[in-house]
Write an enzyme that holds these catalytic residues in place. Structure first.
Site, PDB file in Angstrom:
ATOM      1  N   ASP A   1       0.861  -1.187   0.000  1.00  0.00           N
ATOM      2  CA  ASP A   1       0.000   0.000   0.000  1.00  0.00           C
ATOM      3  C   ASP A   1       0.891   1.228   0.000  1.00  0.00           C
ATOM      4  OD1 ASP A   1      -1.977   2.082   0.825  1.00  0.00           O
ATOM      5  OD2 ASP A   1      -3.264   0.347   1.176  1.00  0.00           O
TER       6      ASP A   1
ATOM      7  N   LEU B   1      -0.288   4.173   0.969  1.00  0.00           N
ATOM      8  CA  LEU B   1      -0.900   5.045   1.979  1.00  0.00           C
ATOM      9  C   LEU B   1      -1.488   6.323   1.373  1.00  0.00           C
ATOM     10  CD1 LEU B   1       1.712   4.671   4.908  1.00  0.00           C
ATOM     11  CD2 LEU B   1      -0.286   3.255   4.395  1.00  0.00           C
TER      12      LEU B   1
ATOM     13  N   SER C   1     -16.990  -2.924  -9.326  1.00  0.00           N
ATOM     14  CA  SER C   1     -18.039  -2.144  -8.673  1.00  0.00           C
ATOM     15  C   SER C   1     -19.342  -2.271  -9.439  1.00  0.00           C
ATOM     16  CB  SER C   1     -17.597  -0.677  -8.663  1.00  0.00           C
ATOM     17  OG  SER C   1     -18.679   0.165  -8.372  1.00  0.00           O
TER      18      SER C   1
ATOM     19  N   TYR D   1     -14.164   7.108 -13.151  1.00  0.00           N
ATOM     20  CA  TYR D   1     -13.881   6.033 -12.186  1.00  0.00           C
ATOM     21  C   TYR D   1     -14.499   4.722 -12.661  1.00  0.00           C
ATOM     22  CZ  TYR D   1     -14.797   2.988  -8.208  1.00  0.00           C
ATOM     23  OH  TYR D   1     -14.907   1.888  -7.401  1.00  0.00           O
TER      24      TYR D   1
ATOM     25  N   LYS E   1     -12.934   0.849 -14.045  1.00  0.00           N
ATOM     26  CA  LYS E   1     -13.329  -0.504 -13.597  1.00  0.00           C
ATOM     27  C   LYS E   1     -13.728  -1.354 -14.797  1.00  0.00           C
ATOM     28  CE  LYS E   1     -12.658  -0.029  -9.197  1.00  0.00           C
ATOM     29  NZ  LYS E   1     -11.522  -0.697  -8.584  1.00  0.00           N
TER      30      LYS E   1
HETATM   31  P1  NAD Z   1      -9.629   2.719   0.026  1.00  0.00           P
HETATM   32  O1  NAD Z   1      -9.245   3.993  -0.646  1.00  0.00           O
HETATM   33  O2  NAD Z   1      -9.980   2.753   1.456  1.00  0.00           O
HETATM   34  O3  NAD Z   1      -8.477   1.628  -0.190  1.00  0.00           O
HETATM   35  C1  NAD Z   1      -7.643   1.614  -1.311  1.00  0.00           C
HETATM   36  C2  NAD Z   1      -6.220   1.456  -0.806  1.00  0.00           C
HETATM   37  O4  NAD Z   1      -5.337   1.398  -1.929  1.00  0.00           O
HETATM   38  C3  NAD Z   1      -5.751   2.647   0.050  1.00  0.00           C
HETATM   39  O5  NAD Z   1      -5.166   2.146   1.231  1.00  0.00           O
HETATM   40  C4  NAD Z   1      -4.717   3.365  -0.820  1.00  0.00           C
HETATM   41  O6  NAD Z   1      -3.714   3.957  -0.045  1.00  0.00           O
HETATM   42  C5  NAD Z   1      -4.217   2.235  -1.686  1.00  0.00           C
HETATM   43  N1  NAD Z   1      -3.715   2.619  -3.016  1.00  0.00           N
HETATM   44  C6  NAD Z   1      -4.324   3.354  -3.972  1.00  0.00           C
HETATM   45  N2  NAD Z   1      -3.554   3.399  -5.081  1.00  0.00           N
HETATM   46  C7  NAD Z   1      -2.433   2.680  -4.827  1.00  0.00           C
HETATM   47  C8  NAD Z   1      -1.287   2.339  -5.556  1.00  0.00           C
HETATM   48  N3  NAD Z   1      -1.091   2.759  -6.807  1.00  0.00           N
HETATM   49  N4  NAD Z   1      -0.322   1.585  -4.961  1.00  0.00           N
HETATM   50  C9  NAD Z   1      -0.478   1.143  -3.692  1.00  0.00           C
HETATM   51  N5  NAD Z   1      -1.547   1.424  -2.934  1.00  0.00           N
HETATM   52  C10 NAD Z   1      -2.531   2.180  -3.506  1.00  0.00           C
HETATM   53  O7  NAD Z   1     -10.843   2.098  -0.845  1.00  0.00           O
HETATM   54  P2  NAD Z   1     -11.814   0.895  -0.500  1.00  0.00           P
HETATM   55  O8  NAD Z   1     -13.152   1.447  -0.202  1.00  0.00           O
HETATM   56  O9  NAD Z   1     -11.177  -0.029   0.454  1.00  0.00           O
HETATM   57  O10 NAD Z   1     -11.915   0.230  -1.942  1.00  0.00           O
HETATM   58  C11 NAD Z   1     -11.061  -0.827  -2.335  1.00  0.00           C
HETATM   59  C12 NAD Z   1     -11.347  -1.173  -3.787  1.00  0.00           C
HETATM   60  O11 NAD Z   1     -12.726  -1.496  -3.935  1.00  0.00           O
HETATM   61  C13 NAD Z   1     -11.067  -0.036  -4.760  1.00  0.00           C
HETATM   62  O12 NAD Z   1     -10.512  -0.582  -5.948  1.00  0.00           O
HETATM   63  C14 NAD Z   1     -12.442   0.521  -5.030  1.00  0.00           C
HETATM   64  O13 NAD Z   1     -12.523   1.124  -6.299  1.00  0.00           O
HETATM   65  C15 NAD Z   1     -13.305  -0.717  -4.961  1.00  0.00           C
HETATM   66  N6  NAD Z   1     -14.700  -0.420  -4.608  1.00  0.00           N
HETATM   67  C16 NAD Z   1     -14.991   0.271  -3.476  1.00  0.00           C
HETATM   68  C17 NAD Z   1     -16.322   0.600  -3.191  1.00  0.00           C
HETATM   69  C18 NAD Z   1     -16.677   1.390  -1.947  1.00  0.00           C
HETATM   70  O14 NAD Z   1     -17.785   1.907  -1.890  1.00  0.00           O
HETATM   71  N7  NAD Z   1     -15.811   1.512  -0.968  1.00  0.00           N
HETATM   72  C19 NAD Z   1     -17.358   0.192  -4.058  1.00  0.00           C
HETATM   73  C20 NAD Z   1     -17.019  -0.531  -5.186  1.00  0.00           C
HETATM   74  C21 NAD Z   1     -15.696  -0.843  -5.459  1.00  0.00           C
HETATM   75  N1  UFG Z   2     -26.701  10.582  -0.606  1.00  0.00           N
HETATM   76  C1  UFG Z   2     -27.283  11.669  -0.009  1.00  0.00           C
HETATM   77  N2  UFG Z   2     -26.468  12.569   0.617  1.00  0.00           N
HETATM   78  C2  UFG Z   2     -25.106  12.425   0.690  1.00  0.00           C
HETATM   79  C3  UFG Z   2     -24.532  11.297   0.078  1.00  0.00           C
HETATM   80  C4  UFG Z   2     -25.353  10.398  -0.574  1.00  0.00           C
HETATM   81  O1  UFG Z   2     -28.490  11.849  -0.065  1.00  0.00           O
HETATM   82  O2  UFG Z   2     -24.431  13.297   1.264  1.00  0.00           O
HETATM   83  C5  UFG Z   2     -27.555   9.574  -1.273  1.00  0.00           C
HETATM   84  C6  UFG Z   2     -27.295   9.411  -2.758  1.00  0.00           C
HETATM   85  O3  UFG Z   2     -28.046  10.336  -3.507  1.00  0.00           O
HETATM   86  C7  UFG Z   2     -27.694   7.957  -2.986  1.00  0.00           C
HETATM   87  C8  UFG Z   2     -27.349   7.272  -1.662  1.00  0.00           C
HETATM   88  O4  UFG Z   2     -27.273   8.314  -0.694  1.00  0.00           O
HETATM   89  O5  UFG Z   2     -29.078   7.878  -3.177  1.00  0.00           O
HETATM   90  C9  UFG Z   2     -26.019   6.534  -1.693  1.00  0.00           C
HETATM   91  O6  UFG Z   2     -25.007   7.417  -2.147  1.00  0.00           O
HETATM   92  P1  UFG Z   2     -23.443   7.043  -2.012  1.00  0.00           P
HETATM   93  O7  UFG Z   2     -22.671   8.225  -2.547  1.00  0.00           O
HETATM   94  O8  UFG Z   2     -23.140   6.600  -0.638  1.00  0.00           O
HETATM   95  O9  UFG Z   2     -23.294   5.779  -2.956  1.00  0.00           O
HETATM   96  P2  UFG Z   2     -23.562   5.625  -4.527  1.00  0.00           P
HETATM   97  O10 UFG Z   2     -24.550   4.507  -4.671  1.00  0.00           O
HETATM   98  O11 UFG Z   2     -23.886   6.877  -5.178  1.00  0.00           O
HETATM   99  O12 UFG Z   2     -22.099   5.199  -5.047  1.00  0.00           O
HETATM  100  C10 UFG Z   2     -21.462   4.029  -4.560  1.00  0.00           C
HETATM  101  C11 UFG Z   2     -19.933   4.208  -4.613  1.00  0.00           C
HETATM  102  C12 UFG Z   2     -19.480   4.307  -6.045  1.00  0.00           C
HETATM  103  C13 UFG Z   2     -20.016   3.159  -6.841  1.00  0.00           C
HETATM  104  C14 UFG Z   2     -21.518   3.072  -6.712  1.00  0.00           C
HETATM  105  C15 UFG Z   2     -22.074   1.885  -7.428  1.00  0.00           C
HETATM  106  O13 UFG Z   2     -19.547   5.374  -3.947  1.00  0.00           O
HETATM  107  O14 UFG Z   2     -18.079   4.231  -6.066  1.00  0.00           O
HETATM  108  O15 UFG Z   2     -21.855   2.953  -5.328  1.00  0.00           O
HETATM  109  O16 UFG Z   2     -21.550   0.738  -6.881  1.00  0.00           O
HETATM  110  F1  UFG Z   2     -19.696   3.376  -8.133  1.00  0.00           F
END
Ligand code: NAD
Ligand code: UFG
Length: 332
Positions: free
Chosen positions: A31, A33, A124, A148, A152
């Site tokens: 990572d 960070l 995602s 973004y 993916k």
């Molecule tokens: P996060 O940002 O908490 O974790 C990602 C980690 O990767 C971080 O610790 C960051 O420091 C590290 N990182 C980023 N780029 C790097 C690089 N080039 N080299 C080394 N380390 C690197 O995010 P998360 O919520 O844990 O998400 C993890 C994965 O899941 C991501 O690929 C994200 O796109 C995917 N994802 C997350 C969500 C969500 O809502 N959290 C939804 C769908 C998909």
């Molecule tokens: N929402 C609010 N107020 C806020 C934030 C969100 O009303 O301050 C609402 C949004 O309109 C939505 C719901 O809460 O109806 C969820 O919103 P999030 O931003 O928490 O999540 P999304 O579903 O929009 O997006 C998430 C991830 C994206 C991913 C997507 C589909 O953040 O990375 O799910 O998987 F692409």
């Protein structure tokens, strides 16, 4: 088995490391960070009472990756590392294309040259764009609405081409819905530094008094109460899905895609009200304009993950709200 976890200090990665260690896998984290803190490593060790290996650095750094694969006998990789903020990706698309694509391509090149061909990739639900019907199944048409999401989808295509070129690969693509919550210890969770984009981190900052009021983006959608509906999944359930995915790629080859969600949709107001009730805390909110790009409703059909991975989400929306808040107040 020894698993390399890229982005293992992040939100989902750190919870998955706990599940891996608790299931007797050896864990190596890389990572940089960029969106996490080093202290997470000690917390993972404390929760599991087990050791792990940590390399601080960038997955785009081929020399470092070669060094890791030379030194460690890696059996499989879970690739979480990447940037994930939808809004920022619209403003800074090259930052997203560079990091998310270069890290994946570099990783796969080094894996191939070390003959490690087992990969679990964090995709995602965003790859489904604006689905025409619900619940969403894995074979629905794919499209994206922001850079973004496009990273993916591009990575999914790269991985498919990779498997077509070399049938020794075994790849599980996991399409997450909306992960929230935290480990029940309250030691690790999601803690964005900036003003949060996502619903749960924003609710938490309002509940703890760091922000004044939640903006609910629209109450005129065609949903049960007019607010947006999503498939929220507890991050610990999601992490357990990765163990099942690793098991599924261990003695086989191929590429497969899995929705990881609960199959249930909750509205923004339901989340706010449940959070207030289980934590006995007030969450001020006001209704504002819709957020551009939001869909009304999004939830998964996760029956394929149940059939093939024998995985299903078990925790309730109350668990998610309680655990998310416990982490927040313990780490204020
Ligand atoms: P996060 O940002 O908490 O974790 C990602 C980690 O990767 C971080 O610790 C960051 O420091 C590290 N990182 C980023 N780029 C790097 C690089 N080039 N080299 C080394 N380390 C690197 O995010 P998360 O919520 O844990 O998400 C993890 C994965 O899941 C991501 O690929 C994200 O796109 C995917 N994802 C997350 C969500 C969500 O809502 N959290 C939804 C769908 C998909
Ligand atoms: N929402 C609010 N107020 C806020 C934030 C969100 O009303 O301050 C609402 C949004 O309109 C939505 C719901 O809460 O109806 C969820 O919103 P999030 O931003 O928490 O999540 P999304 O579903 O929009 O997006 C998430 C991830 C994206 C991913 C997507 C589909 O953040 O990375 O799910 O998987 F692409």
């Amino acid at each position: 088995m020894k698993i390399l976890v890229t982005g293992g200090c992040g939100y989902i990665g750190s919870h998955t490391c706990i599940e891996l260690l608790e299931n007797n896998y050896q864990v190596v984290i890389i990572d940089n960070l960029s969106n996490s803190k080093k202290g997470v490593i000690d917390k993972i060790k404390k929760i599991t009472n087990k050791d792990l290996t940590y390399y601080e650095g960038d997955v785009c750094d081929k020399d470092l990756l070669n060094k890791i694969f030379d030194q460690e006998k890696i059996d499989a990789v879970i690739h979480f590392a990447g940037y994930k903020a939808v809004g920022e990706s619209v403003k800074l698309p090259l930052k997203y294309y560079h990091n998310n694509l270069c890290s994946t391509i570099t990783l796969c090149e080094v894996m191939a040259s070390h003959n490690v061909k087992k990969l679990v990739f964090s995709s995602s639900a965003t790859v489904y764009g604006s689905p025409k019907t619900l619940p969403i199944k894995e074979d629905f048409p794919l499209s994206t609405t922001n850079p973004y999401g496009t990273t993916k989808l591009m990575i999914e295509k790269i991985l498919k081409d990779l498997y077509t070129s070399d049938n020794e690969w075994s790849i599980a693509v996991l399409r997450y819905f909306n992960p929230i919550g935290a480990h029940s210890s309250g030691l690790i969770g999601e803690n964005p530094n900036d003003i949060p984009n996502n619903l749960m981190p924003y609710i938490i900052k309002v509940a703890t008094g760091e922000l004044e009021c939640l903006n609910i983006f629209g109450n005129d959608y065609d949903t049960k109460d007019g607010t947006g509906v999503r498939d929220y999944i507890h991050v610990v359930d999601l992490s357990k899905g990765h163990i099942k995915a690793i098991e599924s790629i261990t003695n086989t080859t191929g590429i497969d895609y899995y929705n990881l969600g609960t199959g249930k949709g909750y509205s923004v107001l339901e989340i706010v009200n449940t959070f207030s009730k289980v934590n006995n805390v007030k969450v001020n909110y006001k209704i504002v304009e819709r957020r551009p790009g939001d869909v009304a409703t999004c939830y998964a059909d996760s029956s394929y993950a149940l059939k093939k991975l024998h995985w299903k989400a078990e925790k309730s929306i109350e668990d998610m709200c309680r655990d998310a808040y416990l982490y927040a107040i313990k780490n204020k």
